[in-house]
Structure formats: structure tokens, C-alpha cells
Design an enzyme around this catalytic site. Structure first.
Site, PDB file in Angstrom:
ATOM      1  N   ASP A  73      -7.530   4.742  11.470  1.00 53.12           N
ATOM      2  CA  ASP A  73      -6.074   5.554  11.551  1.00 53.12           C
ATOM      3  C   ASP A  73      -6.277   6.681  11.144  1.00 53.12           C
ATOM      4  O   ASP A  73      -5.668   7.560  11.382  1.00 53.12           O
ATOM      5  CB  ASP A  73      -5.629   4.903  11.511  1.00 53.12           C
ATOM      6  CG  ASP A  73      -5.212   3.787  12.286  1.00 53.12           C
ATOM      7  OD1 ASP A  73      -5.032   3.555  13.319  1.00 53.12           O
ATOM      8  OD2 ASP A  73      -4.350   2.410  11.937  1.00 53.12           O
ATOM      9  N   ARG A  93      -0.342   5.676  16.799  1.00 49.84           N
ATOM     10  CA  ARG A  93      -0.458   6.820  15.904  1.00 49.84           C
ATOM     11  C   ARG A  93       0.313   8.413  16.624  1.00 49.84           C
ATOM     12  O   ARG A  93       0.484   8.499  15.415  1.00 49.84           O
ATOM     13  CB  ARG A  93      -1.782   6.432  15.756  1.00 49.84           C
ATOM     14  CG  ARG A  93      -2.408   5.829  15.152  1.00 49.84           C
ATOM     15  CD  ARG A  93      -1.493   5.113  14.384  1.00 49.84           C
ATOM     16  NE  ARG A  93      -1.697   3.302  13.250  1.00 49.84           N
ATOM     17  CZ  ARG A  93      -1.259   2.632  13.170  1.00 49.84           C
ATOM     18  NH1 ARG A  93       0.104   2.734  13.542  1.00 49.84           N
ATOM     19  NH2 ARG A  93      -1.931   1.266  12.498  1.00 49.84           N
ATOM     20  N   ASP A 145       0.634  -1.036   0.147  1.00 53.19           N
ATOM     21  CA  ASP A 145      -0.086   0.123   0.079  1.00 53.19           C
ATOM     22  C   ASP A 145       0.704   1.378   0.034  1.00 53.19           C
ATOM     23  O   ASP A 145       1.027   1.915  -1.107  1.00 53.19           O
ATOM     24  CB  ASP A 145      -0.816  -0.120   0.867  1.00 53.19           C
ATOM     25  CG  ASP A 145      -2.170  -0.909   1.658  1.00 53.19           C
ATOM     26  OD1 ASP A 145      -2.112  -1.736   0.106  1.00 53.19           O
ATOM     27  OD2 ASP A 145      -2.975  -1.193   2.116  1.00 53.19           O
ATOM     28  N   SER A 185      -5.706  -8.413   7.617  1.00 62.47           N
ATOM     29  CA  SER A 185      -5.224  -7.306   7.989  1.00 62.47           C
ATOM     30  C   SER A 185      -4.225  -7.130   9.068  1.00 62.47           C
ATOM     31  O   SER A 185      -4.754  -7.214  10.302  1.00 62.47           O
ATOM     32  CB  SER A 185      -5.679  -6.330   7.471  1.00 62.47           C
ATOM     33  OG  SER A 185      -5.059  -4.830   7.522  1.00 62.47           O
TER      34      SER A 185
END
Length: 403
Positions: free
Chosen positions: A127, A98, A16, A181
């Protein structure tokens, strides 16, 4: 789109973000700086450097940084002082990583003269919110590029076609549909999507990677002692360790005993429910240990107020408001409560469970003299009568009046 000159991309080296890197170069015709953070995800990061170089990124524009100590010291431990659990269960492993990534992206943007930042989060998840709230809190005028909300590469097939067209190397296991994922750091590993999307279907054993199954864990319990100072763990079995080293050791001990697995259907900030499989072996042990030492050292009023504040704190972390003033206000109150939270907790780890079996502290509020069932000279039991009658007064008046 031509007004961006340089962008800092949160870059993992996977399919990605490699596609995003090339897409940024083509779409915005800008210089790209890559930032890859080692947060303890357990993967080799040098391939990310080589892949960035292959895609034309200059060596001075490739940042790969070991942030494990900062992550645990400045983000994980402060959160654990609050005993934070989102929706009563989730230890916030992805959420807490994050803000640190966002912080370093902004710092690198300033250092390198970039006018934009970019991430690989989709438009469906949490996210994107966490990254961007962090960016804007630290650099209000920064331009944010979120490719998943802009491009038309909205399937795995299109991503692979784009990668092959631009000669971007693709890991062999990415050529088909990935089974799920994964996101990982030193606190936890999560799995979502694909084979896990039906919440009725039990996750298969191959989904788990940081813990043995409780059934396969040792038949003999493991006993450990965790020492605390000002609410933070500082030693295991008498050996002092750095924050990241200590959490790594708790992960090993918890994982070997099948501790820390969670199958959760949670409410995302964007409004939908999602099902995730989480493994947080060290964090699960740490939560029990921290509560164990608080049992001795925290006043009842402080402990109960902390428990009232905790869901709000956890929600702020989950939703991406780490840098918001209300999270900082709550943190100040929580940190104040931890001034005397020191001592040692003994824990029993056994087949998926972790239990506090002993605790001691030089700052203990526990008084055996007061609580004993034997004869004592410090507590007059007759005092309880007036205490009870005063607390019962309003109830008696209510009953006399009639409800």
C-alpha cells in the site's frame, strides 16, 4: 522536518492513524487535515470525525466523503472489463481502492493549500507503493510523509503507550494483540497477519464476515440475471441500478451462497510473499457474468488478445501503477473491445460456486446455423480440407527435412 506547513492525512480513526495524526502534530509542528473515504467498508464514519475533533483538528480541516459510486464506476468496473486477476486468483480488492484515495488526497491538498500528504501504510507492504505512486503521478512535487518508515513506534505496545500518553481513545479490542489485520471496501474484505501468518493453518470461520460458509449456504440454488451495456453491468433481474447499488446487491447474493472466498499466498511488489484471506462475493459473481457475455459478443482475436494483456494489466494495478501511461494504454484497448459487449447472462449460485447457465445478446456472434450438427446450408465442410493442409504445410516440410 519543520518545512511542512500543512499535511493531508488518509485517516480512518483507528489506532494507527490516530497516533499518526498526533505524531505529525508533534514531529512536524504542522497543521493536519484529515481525509476519510467511505468506499463501502461498512463502518460508521462519524466516530472518525469526533476523534479528529478530539485531537484538535478544526472542523473545516476534516473531510469525510462518500466515494462509493465513483469507486465502483471509475475504478472497479473499468478493471472488471479487463477480467483482471493477479496471479490467476486475486480480484485486486485492496489494490484498486488506493488510487482513488490518493487522488482525493491530492485534490484536498490543492484545495486546502497543503504542501504534504501522509498515509498509515507500513514499510513492508504494497500500500505504501500504491499510495505514493498515485501522489507523485498527480502532484510530482508533493512531500510524502510515511510515519512507519520514520518513527520508532515499531510495535503495537509502543503505539498503545503513545496513545495513552497523549490521551488518544483506544478501542478495547486494540489493547491486546489483534488476531489479524483487516481492510475493507465495497469490492472486498481482506484479512492478513497474526493467526493467518502460517500458510499451513486453515483460516477459522470467524475470519470470514461477508459470506456464509459453502457448507451452510442454502440447499436450493439461486438463479439471477445480470444485464450488461458496453462491458459494464447495469441491471440485476431486470432492475436497473447505480454501480455501487448493483455491486452491493451482488455482494448480498454472493455472500448468502458462500461465494467469493479465497486463501492466497501472493507475491508482494516489495519482494516477500504474504498470505491473505479474501472475500469478494459480488466481484466473483461479476467476473463470471462478464466472461459469460463476452463469450457471445467478443471476436476470437479480441478475446484472446485481452486474455494475453490481462496479467500485465492486473500486475500494474496490483503494483500501484493505475495512473501510469501503460495502464491507460491497456485500458483504451480493453474499452475498445467492450463496445458491443451487451446482453444478459443467467447465473446459478450454489454453495460456493457460480456458473453461467445462459446468455443472450442483440450483438451476439454466435450462429446456430453454422455450428449445428444437423444439416445446414451456410457452411461447406469441404472448405476445411484446404484450411487444414495450409496450416499443416510447415509441419510436413519440417518432418521431411528431419528435426
Amino acid at each position: 522536518m519543520r518545512d511542512v506547513k500543512k499535511v493531508v492525512l488518509a485517516y480512518s480513526g483507528g489506532l494507527d492513524t490516530s497516533v499518526i495524526l498526533k505524531w505529525l502534530q508533534e514531529t512536524y509542528e504542522c497543521e493536519v487535515v484529515t481525509f476519510t473515504a467511505d468506499l463501502g467498508q461498512g463502518e460508521e464514519l462519524e466516530p472518525a470525525r469526533k476523534k479528529a475533533e478530539l485531537l484538535g483538528i478544526k472542523s473545516e480541516n476534516i473531510f469525510i466523503e462518500d466515494l462509493r459510486e465513483e469507486f465502483v464506476r471509475d475504478f472497479v468496473f473499468p478493471m472488471f472489463r479487463a477480467n483482471a486477476l493477479y496471479e490467476g486468483l486475486y480480484l485486486l480488492g485492496t489494490s484498486i481502492a488506493r488510487p482513488l484515495i490518493a487522488k482525493r488526497q491530492i485534490e484536498i491538498a490543492r484545495q486546502s493549500g497543503a504542501d504534504a500528504v501522509s498515509h498509515g501504510a507500513t514499510g513492508k507492504g504494497n500500500d505504501q507503493v500504491r499510495f505514493e505512486l498515485g501522489y507523485y503521478a498527480l502532484e510530482p512535487g508533493i512531500k510524502v510523509i510515511a510515519p512507519w518508515r520514520e518513527w520508532d513506534l515499531n510495535s503495537r505496545t509502543k503505539l498503545i503507550d503513545f496513545a495513552e500518553k497523549h490521551q488518544i481513545p483506544i478501542a478495547k479490542d486494540k489493547r491486546g494483540e489483534a488476531p489479524f489485520s483487516v481492510d475493507a471496501n465495497l469490492l472486498h474484505i481482506s484479512a492478513e497477519g497474526k493467526v493467518l501468518e502460517d500458510p499451513w493453518e486453515e483460516a477459522q470461520e470467524y475470519v470470514y464476515s461477508r459470506s456464509v460458509s459453502p457448507e451452510q449456504a442454502p440447499d436450493k440454488p439461486t438463479y439471477i440475471e445480470v444485464e450488461f451495456e458496453k462491458g459494464d453491468p447495469v441491471a440485476i433481474d431486470g432492475e436497473r441500478m447505480s454501480p455501487a447499488t448493483l455491486l452491493t446487491e451482488l455482494n448480498r447474493l454472493g455472500g448468502e451462497n458462500g461465494i467469493g472466498r479465497l486463501d492466497l499466498v501472493e507475491n508482494r511488489f516489495v519482494g516477500m510473499k504474504s498470505r491473505g484471506i479474501y472475500e469478494t462475493p459480488g466481484g466473483t459473481v461479476l467476473l463470471q457474468a462478464h466472461r459469460g457475455i463476452e463469450q457471445l459478443t467478443l471476436d476470437r482475436g479480441a478475446m484472446h488478445l485481452k486474455d494475453e494483456l490481462m496479467p500485465r494489466y492486473a500486475e500494474l494495478v496490483y503494483n500501484g501503477f493505475w495512473f501510469a501511461p501503460e495502464r491507460e494504454m491497456l485500458q483504451a484497448a480493453i474499452d475498445k473491445s467492450q463496445e458491443h459487449v451487451e446482453g444478459t447472462v443467467r447465473l446459478k449460485l450454489y454453495k460456493g460456486s457460480v456458473n453461467v447457465v445462459g446468455r443472450k445478446s442483440p450483438r451476439s456472434l454466435y450462429s446456430e446455423a453454422h455450428v449445428t450438427f444437423e444439416e445446414d446450408t451456410v457452411y461447406d465442410q469441404r472448405d476445411a480440407e484446404g484450411f487444414i493442409k495450409l496450416n499443416a504445410l510447415r509441419l510436413r516440410l519440417l518432418e521431411r527435412r528431419g528435426h
